[in-house]
Design an enzyme around this catalytic site. Structure first.
Site, PDB file in Angstrom:
ATOM      1  N   ASP A 219       0.806  -1.220   0.000  1.00 37.16           N
ATOM      2  CA  ASP A 219       0.000   0.000   0.000  1.00 37.16           C
ATOM      3  C   ASP A 219       0.839   1.270   0.000  1.00 37.16           C
ATOM      4  OD1 ASP A 219      -2.572  -0.960  -0.217  1.00 37.16           O
ATOM      5  OD2 ASP A 219      -2.914  -1.089   1.943  1.00 37.16           O
TER       6      ASP A 219
ATOM      7  N   LYS B 140      -0.519   4.616  -1.288  1.00 36.09           N
ATOM      8  CA  LYS B 140      -1.573   5.370  -0.611  1.00 36.09           C
ATOM      9  C   LYS B 140      -1.070   6.677  -0.024  1.00 36.09           C
ATOM     10  CE  LYS B 140      -4.999   1.800   0.288  1.00 36.09           C
ATOM     11  NZ  LYS B 140      -5.777   1.050   1.296  1.00 36.09           N
TER      12      LYS B 140
ATOM     13  N   HIS C  66      -3.630   4.042  -6.364  1.00 38.39           N
ATOM     14  CA  HIS C  66      -2.489   3.803  -5.476  1.00 38.39           C
ATOM     15  C   HIS C  66      -1.536   2.706  -5.943  1.00 38.39           C
ATOM     16  CE1 HIS C  66      -4.958   0.588  -3.537  1.00 38.39           C
ATOM     17  NE2 HIS C  66      -3.796   0.091  -3.177  1.00 38.39           N
TER      18      HIS C  66
ATOM     19  N   HIS D  64      -1.429  -5.930  -6.880  1.00 36.03           N
ATOM     20  CA  HIS D  64      -2.169  -6.694  -5.868  1.00 36.03           C
ATOM     21  C   HIS D  64      -3.685  -6.544  -6.003  1.00 36.03           C
ATOM     22  CE1 HIS D  64      -1.609  -2.722  -3.928  1.00 36.03           C
ATOM     23  NE2 HIS D  64      -2.715  -2.992  -3.236  1.00 36.03           N
ATOM     24  N   HIS D  65      -4.158  -5.615  -6.827  1.00 37.97           N
ATOM     25  CA  HIS D  65      -5.599  -5.504  -7.073  1.00 37.97           C
ATOM     26  C   HIS D  65      -6.006  -6.054  -8.442  1.00 37.97           C
ATOM     27  CE1 HIS D  65      -7.040  -3.540  -3.470  1.00 37.97           C
ATOM     28  NE2 HIS D  65      -6.027  -2.689  -3.514  1.00 37.97           N
TER      29      HIS D  65
END
Length: 308
Positions: A84, A87, A112, A136-137
């Site tokens: 992350d 972010k 992000h 990761h998404h």
């Protein structure tokens, strides 16, 4: 771009083109600095305390169960801790919004992964984490972001971290909803096999859950340390392993001060409200350097031992 590290008294400069560092000490220092940066980014959201630690622990367990080599497992765990990083570019008004996000706000959140990838560009250790950070998404069915990758085109590290990140999101409390119980989250994941989650890897993860091997991580911020509850905001209080009874712990949502106290029922940690509010210096995000050093020593040592 150039990255600077320091070993002893002699500074070493590493250019982006080189992509290499010259010593184990340099690698450890660079890794620790990345993890500290990720920790401070996470601390901007008061409801994600321990998220990076949990996702990295889930990732390590999943890789081990799937038979992944020790060095790859370690690097996936590093990517999980850093996933992350992007972010840092999301406005506080969105990260801290006390209700569900609008479509436009979701679009901002979805920037992000790419930003995280850009932040890592040129870093000597970027190749250890870039797949997890950027992808990761992504989803096996191609409905993910930022690139809409399909099936095996989604990197292995991203498939692992995507599973672990989603599970932690479901089993963590947010201002607008309470955490799902672990069995409910696992049931939800079982219904998304092959679509949102890699089929084979997610089946391994479900098996870990069925065996109770995720329970000691869920709703914790470190091994054996559950998140503590703010009276107003819920599980937002992160207790550090090195803290002593009598030290203060603060809710980074409402600013309430709590004192670390002995437990009345033999649990290792408990907090009591003091009725006071933390000052700005008390609420400023600070990386847990002791936890990060333990991570480098215990979890990432396999990655540091190999140049592959």
């Amino acid at each position: 771009m150039k990255w600077f590290t320091k070993s002893g008294t002699a500074a070493t400069v590493h250019s982006a083109a080189e992509g290499q560092v010259t010593s184990r000490a340099d690698q450890e220092a660079l890794l620790a600095s990345l993890l500290a940066m990720a920790w401070v980014v996470e601390a901007r959201d008061p409801y994600t305390g321990g998220h990076l630690w949990r996702v990295s622990r889930y990732a390590a367990l999943l890789c081990e169960r799937a038979g992944t080599s020790l060095s790859v497992c370690a690097r996936v765990s590093i990517g999980a801790f850093l996933h992350d990083l992007g972010k840092v570019g999301i406005p506080d008004a969105i990260l801290r919004k006390p209700s569900a996000l609008s479509d436009d706000e979701h679009a901002v959140i979805q920037t992000h992964p790419e930003l995280g990838g850009r932040l890592l560009a040129g870093h000597p250790l970027a190749h250890w984490a870039i797949d997890a950070v950027r992808s990761h998404h992504e989803r096996p069915d191609g409905q993910g972001y930022p690139d809409g990758l399909v099936g095996d085109a989604v990197p292995h590290a991203a498939r692992v971290v995507g599973i672990c990140d989603a599970f932690d999101a479901m089993t963590s409390t947010r201002p607008y909803r309470v955490a799902m119980p672990v069995p409910q989250a696992l049931e939800h994941m079982a219904g998304a096999l092959g679509r949102q989650f890699d089929d084979e890897l997610c089946r391994h993860f479900l098996a870990l859950g069925a065996e109770g091997l995720l329970d000691h991580i869920a709703a914790h911020s470190d091994d054996g340390i559950p998140l503590q509850h703010c009276m107003n905001c819920g599980p937002t209080l992160v207790v550090r392993r090195e803290q002593f009874v009598g030290e203060s712990v603060y809710c980074r949502n409402c600013g309430g001060e709590y004192r670390l106290d002995h437990s009345l029922d033999d649990r290792p940690y408990r907090v009591e409200p003091t009725g006071r509010q933390g000052q700005a210096k008390d609420l400023a995000p600070v990386a847990d350097t002791a936890l990060i050093q333990r991570f480098v020593r215990d979890t990432a040592i396999a990655a540091l031992s190999s140049s592959a």
